[in-house]
Design a protein around this motif. Structure first.
Motif, PDB file in Angstrom:
ATOM      1  N   ARG A  37       0.840  -1.198   0.000  1.00  0.00           N
ATOM      2  CA  ARG A  37       0.000   0.000   0.000  1.00  0.00           C
ATOM      3  C   ARG A  37       0.877   1.250   0.000  1.00  0.00           C
ATOM      4  O   ARG A  37       0.641   2.188  -0.751  1.00  0.00           O
ATOM      5  CB  ARG A  37      -0.938  -0.029   1.210  1.00  0.00           C
ATOM      6  CG  ARG A  37      -1.748   1.234   1.386  1.00  0.00           C
ATOM      7  CD  ARG A  37      -2.833   1.084   2.467  1.00  0.00           C
ATOM      8  NE  ARG A  37      -2.399   0.327   3.603  1.00  0.00           N
ATOM      9  CZ  ARG A  37      -1.633   0.815   4.601  1.00  0.00           C
ATOM     10  NH1 ARG A  37      -1.226   2.063   4.581  1.00  0.00           N
ATOM     11  NH2 ARG A  37      -1.292   0.041   5.609  1.00  0.00           N
ATOM     12  N   LEU A  38       1.887   1.264   0.841  1.00  0.00           N
ATOM     13  CA  LEU A  38       2.871   2.341   0.845  1.00  0.00           C
ATOM     14  C   LEU A  38       4.076   1.846   1.629  1.00  0.00           C
ATOM     15  O   LEU A  38       3.945   1.451   2.790  1.00  0.00           O
ATOM     16  CB  LEU A  38       2.297   3.608   1.485  1.00  0.00           C
ATOM     17  CG  LEU A  38       3.202   4.848   1.451  1.00  0.00           C
ATOM     18  CD1 LEU A  38       3.577   5.222   0.022  1.00  0.00           C
ATOM     19  CD2 LEU A  38       2.526   6.030   2.132  1.00  0.00           C
ATOM     20  N   CYS A  46       0.717   6.915   8.673  1.00  0.00           N
ATOM     21  CA  CYS A  46       2.068   6.901   8.109  1.00  0.00           C
ATOM     22  C   CYS A  46       2.857   8.113   8.571  1.00  0.00           C
ATOM     23  O   CYS A  46       2.355   9.242   8.534  1.00  0.00           O
ATOM     24  CB  CYS A  46       2.019   6.908   6.579  1.00  0.00           C
ATOM     25  SG  CYS A  46       0.903   5.675   5.871  1.00  0.00           S
ATOM     26  N   GLU A  66       0.434  10.878   6.918  1.00  0.00           N
ATOM     27  CA  GLU A  66      -0.709  10.425   6.127  1.00  0.00           C
ATOM     28  C   GLU A  66      -1.603   9.537   6.978  1.00  0.00           C
ATOM     29  O   GLU A  66      -1.110   8.678   7.723  1.00  0.00           O
ATOM     30  CB  GLU A  66      -0.256   9.633   4.890  1.00  0.00           C
ATOM     31  CG  GLU A  66       0.533  10.438   3.876  1.00  0.00           C
ATOM     32  CD  GLU A  66       0.803   9.650   2.595  1.00  0.00           C
ATOM     33  OE1 GLU A  66       0.094   8.636   2.364  1.00  0.00           O
ATOM     34  OE2 GLU A  66       1.716  10.039   1.836  1.00  0.00           O
ATOM     35  N   HIS A  68      -4.726   6.912   6.255  1.00  0.00           N
ATOM     36  CA  HIS A  68      -5.358   6.203   5.139  1.00  0.00           C
ATOM     37  C   HIS A  68      -6.719   5.645   5.547  1.00  0.00           C
ATOM     38  O   HIS A  68      -6.890   5.159   6.674  1.00  0.00           O
ATOM     39  CB  HIS A  68      -4.469   5.048   4.685  1.00  0.00           C
ATOM     40  CG  HIS A  68      -3.183   5.487   4.059  1.00  0.00           C
ATOM     41  ND1 HIS A  68      -2.251   4.595   3.556  1.00  0.00           N
ATOM     42  CD2 HIS A  68      -2.675   6.726   3.836  1.00  0.00           C
ATOM     43  CE1 HIS A  68      -1.230   5.270   3.056  1.00  0.00           C
ATOM     44  NE2 HIS A  68      -1.459   6.558   3.221  1.00  0.00           N
ATOM     45  N   PHE A 116      -5.523   7.133  -3.812  1.00  0.00           N
ATOM     46  CA  PHE A 116      -4.687   6.328  -4.694  1.00  0.00           C
ATOM     47  C   PHE A 116      -5.196   4.893  -4.683  1.00  0.00           C
ATOM     48  O   PHE A 116      -6.026   4.515  -3.847  1.00  0.00           O
ATOM     49  CB  PHE A 116      -3.213   6.382  -4.270  1.00  0.00           C
ATOM     50  CG  PHE A 116      -2.911   5.690  -2.958  1.00  0.00           C
ATOM     51  CD1 PHE A 116      -2.492   4.361  -2.923  1.00  0.00           C
ATOM     52  CD2 PHE A 116      -3.032   6.381  -1.753  1.00  0.00           C
ATOM     53  CE1 PHE A 116      -2.204   3.729  -1.719  1.00  0.00           C
ATOM     54  CE2 PHE A 116      -2.752   5.758  -0.541  1.00  0.00           C
ATOM     55  CZ  PHE A 116      -2.337   4.423  -0.530  1.00  0.00           C
ATOM     56  N   TRP A 118      -4.018   0.598  -5.242  1.00  0.00           N
ATOM     57  CA  TRP A 118      -2.913  -0.363  -5.235  1.00  0.00           C
ATOM     58  C   TRP A 118      -3.488  -1.768  -5.345  1.00  0.00           C
ATOM     59  O   TRP A 118      -4.693  -1.979  -5.166  1.00  0.00           O
ATOM     60  CB  TRP A 118      -2.070  -0.215  -3.966  1.00  0.00           C
ATOM     61  CG  TRP A 118      -2.736  -0.694  -2.698  1.00  0.00           C
ATOM     62  CD1 TRP A 118      -3.836  -0.163  -2.097  1.00  0.00           C
ATOM     63  CD2 TRP A 118      -2.333  -1.808  -1.901  1.00  0.00           C
ATOM     64  NE1 TRP A 118      -4.140  -0.862  -0.967  1.00  0.00           N
ATOM     65  CE2 TRP A 118      -3.244  -1.880  -0.811  1.00  0.00           C
ATOM     66  CE3 TRP A 118      -1.308  -2.737  -1.970  1.00  0.00           C
ATOM     67  CZ2 TRP A 118      -3.138  -2.856   0.185  1.00  0.00           C
ATOM     68  CZ3 TRP A 118      -1.201  -3.702  -0.982  1.00  0.00           C
ATOM     69  CH2 TRP A 118      -2.107  -3.762   0.074  1.00  0.00           C
ATOM     70  N   ASP A 274       5.943   9.323  -0.786  1.00  0.00           N
ATOM     71  CA  ASP A 274       4.617   9.291  -0.182  1.00  0.00           C
ATOM     72  C   ASP A 274       3.607   8.794  -1.211  1.00  0.00           C
ATOM     73  O   ASP A 274       3.972   8.358  -2.306  1.00  0.00           O
ATOM     74  CB  ASP A 274       4.240  10.652   0.403  1.00  0.00           C
ATOM     75  CG  ASP A 274       4.179  11.771  -0.648  1.00  0.00           C
ATOM     76  OD1 ASP A 274       3.983  11.460  -1.842  1.00  0.00           O
ATOM     77  OD2 ASP A 274       4.331  12.948  -0.269  1.00  0.00           O
ATOM     78  N   SER A 275       2.315   8.864  -0.873  1.00  0.00           N
ATOM     79  CA  SER A 275       1.290   8.325  -1.777  1.00  0.00           C
ATOM     80  C   SER A 275       0.645   9.393  -2.648  1.00  0.00           C
ATOM     81  O   SER A 275      -0.286   9.099  -3.399  1.00  0.00           O
ATOM     82  CB  SER A 275       0.203   7.607  -0.967  1.00  0.00           C
ATOM     83  OG  SER A 275      -0.550   8.533  -0.196  1.00  0.00           O
ATOM     84  N   ASP A 282       7.067  15.086  -2.341  1.00  0.00           N
ATOM     85  CA  ASP A 282       7.398  14.091  -1.324  1.00  0.00           C
ATOM     86  C   ASP A 282       8.369  14.684  -0.298  1.00  0.00           C
ATOM     87  O   ASP A 282       9.138  15.602  -0.608  1.00  0.00           O
ATOM     88  CB  ASP A 282       8.018  12.868  -1.992  1.00  0.00           C
ATOM     89  CG  ASP A 282       7.100  12.264  -3.033  1.00  0.00           C
ATOM     90  OD1 ASP A 282       6.538  11.187  -2.777  1.00  0.00           O
ATOM     91  OD2 ASP A 282       6.940  12.881  -4.107  1.00  0.00           O
TER      92      ASP A 282
END
Length: 688
Positions: A37-38, A46, A66, A68, A116, A118, A274-275, A282
């Protein structure tokens, strides 16, 4: 009837929603395998820099947070909205936690939102114990996960809330705890360490040689030569040559680790990836070139036989999640970062290499601009061939771009010169670049310029033998060896140059690599015998191993065995005969399909594979390559046209002030911290 993508997706969502109600009894484990995922963010909160990050005291960096909220997939909670009221605190050595904005004396940053997708990782399921468990497990096992999800194009969607604290620094050595609190009391904690380094400067200059892809076994094939040994080994307490730790696998993030002390993600330059959808926002951290120029006003030199926007030179100034942003990289060489407040970068004193396509005005340069002119407007002498480089004065900043793309390799510049007719002239007019300097000429000129311009402040120079790696990718071991020997010759000439200039004792010289390919030599090959076999399978009997492995016939010019007329640098170890009958049985650990005859490719760099389809990558062996050899099936995915990097250890050699810091086995980030300690770059107080 075959299930459609929509059916598969609906089944998975149903299974996961059922699973949420009985998950505690199943205790299933979700593992990120081929896709994540990241990276460095195993939870839904995160923190970047992530857990177990080391810092140089006073090094500027960004913080990205972050939260999520997966909409679907195994991590979905039923609430697609990420918590926007998350908090972030910082404490030192177990002390009182403070809000980050207060700690750094900053305004609270604005909230950012994006999403995003994934492809879900692997789901490991335990043995079910109840009827409802059996139903969920059966449904989950029908889901498309990992590569299956990619092939079925059934991604998981994640909504994100984020904040970024820009250009902060930690000045006191010690351990810090960074805590992100989100949702219903969920916490993500990152432990950070600011290393306790002395601030006294021990070396005035550092020259860092990077043999891109240089590894142990490339330096010692049997009977390669009697004189090709590194001239500057440092010994540890046991008297042995030091070793470094495993590589980070790719040039961008490996160079980032060497230059900044921060481990990042594949393809990332000077940032934690980052995402967010932008490759330019970033969280960043300073490189040694930026820190050195900011604190000492000393000189910086960048030399590479690759196109200069390539990963290893780029990581000194660029900060992007995508190493492929080549026009942007060239702009950072000249202007530094312009999209965020960052270190005031005034440009390198000398920048030498290939890559004219990013300098000539047009679609491949940044915003279509003429970067030859832009560099000249900022006071740079611009040169485009070896003659001009030799004649340019040492007291002016210098930009030297000598070809399009990567510069011609040593073997073609010196032995098979007919291969220089490639329409690669740096002026963009389609001519041939024939008056091209090598790594030695560029490095020695860079030292002259840096010494003339910064005799008091000192300098940092990075010089990269880039095409060791590029030729290893295409399995062209002869051309890789030529560039490796050129690096050896350059190191030797550099030590003589420093002695001549009188600054050898105040200059630390390092020779290392960013990664390897898992190259090794397992015997010899009788190429005459191989070529004369009519049955392709029987050609393999030309390989000799163990007691049937004889000496190769690579000999140095002037030796009793030399019957050629080839002559290179005085005292160098380049073979006089590049096409002997007896060659090396060598290779790398992971390959595409290819043909092998273990002979030099005289007509130009090797092209081992070809694509069989027009609409997708499906590589097989190139039937025009090594036509006298035999087919060897590959082990890599079908879309791999070349070899790949491995996690083999790489060597480190040092001579000069602080050489004792580089003995033993250690992490690649320690290269940065040891260089920073030697230059005295740590700062225990914020600038006034």
């Amino acid at each position: 009837m075959a299930a459609t993508k929509a059916t598969v997706t609906m089944v998975c969502f149903r299974a996961l929603s059922l699973g949420l109600t009985i998950w505690s009894s199943l205790s299933a484990v979700i593992e990120a395998q081929s896709f994540q995922r990241l990276g460095t963010c195993p939870t839904l909160g995160c923190v970047f820099p992530p857990d177990q990050t080391d810092f140089l005291a006073g090094q500027f960096f960004d913080i990205r947070l972050e939260v999520h909220a997966p909409v679907n997939g195994s991590e979905a909670t039923g609430n697609p909205n990420p918590d926007t009221n998350f908090t972030f605190t910082l404490s030192k050595d177990g002390g009182r936690a403070q809000p980050a904005a207060s700690y750094f004396k900053l305004a609270e940053p604005a909230l950012e939102r994006w999403n995003f997708t994934w492809y879900e990782g692997n789901i490991i399921l335990p043995r079910p114990t109840r009827g409802s468990d059996f139903r969920v497990v059966a449904l989950l096992r029908s889901c498309q996960i990992d590569f299956f999800a990619r092939d079925a194009d059934t991604p998981s969607l994640v909504n994100v809330a984020s904040k970024a604290y820009r250009r902060v620094a930690l000045y006191e050595a010690g351990e810090y705890t960074a805590t992100l609190t989100y949702g219903n009391g969920n916490k993500t904690t990152a432990s950070w360490l600011v290393r306790d380094l002395a601030t006294a400067q021990k070396a005035k200059n550092i020259i860092l040689f990077i043999g891109d892809d240089d590894e142990y076994d490339q330096r010692g094939p049997p009977d390669r030569s009697s004189d090709c040994e590194w001239k500057i080994p440092v010994q540890d307490a046991n008297g042995s040559i030091p070793r470094s730790g495993p590589s980070d696998d790719h040039s961008a993030n490996s160079a980032t680790a060497l230059y900044s002390g921060h481990k990042s993600t594949v393809n990332a330059l000077g940032v934690y990836r980052d995402s967010s959808p932008s490759p330019f926002d970033d969280p960043k951290f300073e490189s040694i070139a930026e820190i050195f120029q900011r604190l000492t006003k000393g000189g910086v030199g960048i030399v590479s036989t690759a196109f200069v926007a390539d990963a290893t030179p780029a990581a000194l100034t660029a900060h992007t999640a995508d190493r492929g942003q080549y026009p942007h990289v060239v702009d950072t060489f000249l202007n530094g970062l312009t999209n965020y407040t960052w270190t005031n970068w005034t440009g390198p004193d000398v920048l030498l290499g290939g890559g004219a396509e990013q300098f000539n005005p047009g679609r491949r340069s940044y915003r279509g601009q003429d970067y030859y002119k832009l560099f000249a407007d900022k006071g740079y002498n611009v040169v485009q061939n070896n003659t001009a480089l030799s004649n340019t004065p040492n007291n002016a900043k210098t930009l030297g771009i000598f070809s399009t793309s990567n510069m011609p390799v040593w073997l073609d510049r010196n032995v098979y010169r007919q291969n220089l007719n490639t329409k690669n002239s740096p002026d963009g007019r389609g001519g041939n670049a024939t008056d091209v300097p090598g790594l030695k000429q560029m490095t020695l000129k860079a030292i002259d310029i840096l010494t003339a311009r910064h005799s008091k402040q000192g300098f940092f120079l990075m010089s990269e033998a880039a095409s060791i790696d590029k030729q290893m990718h295409t399995l062209d071991y002869d051309r890789a060896l030529g560039d490796l020997l050129e690096l050896d010759d350059t190191v030797k000439a550099t030590m003589a140059k420093l002695e001549q200039l009188g600054n050898k004792k105040e200059t630390l010289v390092l020779v290392t690599a960013d990664h390897g390919h898992g190259f090794d030599v397992a015997g010899s090959v009788d190429t005459k015998y191989l070529n004369e076999q009519d049955v392709e399978r029987e050609k393999r009997n030309a390989v000799g191993t163990y007691e049937e492995s004889g000496l190769s016939q690579y000999v140095i010019p002037g030796s009793p065995q030399d019957t050629s007329s080839l002559q290179f640098s005085e005292g160098s170890a380049f073979p006089a005969n590049w096409d002997p009958r007896y060659t090396l049985f060598s290779g790398v650990s992971a390959n595409p399909d290819r043909r092998e005859n273990y002979q030099v490719h005289k007509s130009g760099p090797r092209v081992p594979t070809m694509n069989t389809t027009a609409d997708e990558d499906n590589y097989v062996f190139n039937y025009k390559d090594a036509v006298t050899g035999f087919v060897s099936n590959g082990t890599l995915p079908l879309d791999a046209a070349t070899g790949v990097h491995s996690l083999t250890d790489v060597p480190v050699f040092a001579e000069g002030p602080c050489q004792e810091l580089f003995g033993g086995v250690y992490n690649n980030i320690d290269i940065f911290f040891n260089m920073a300690a030697c230059l005295g770059l740590a700062r225990d107080k914020a600038p006034k």
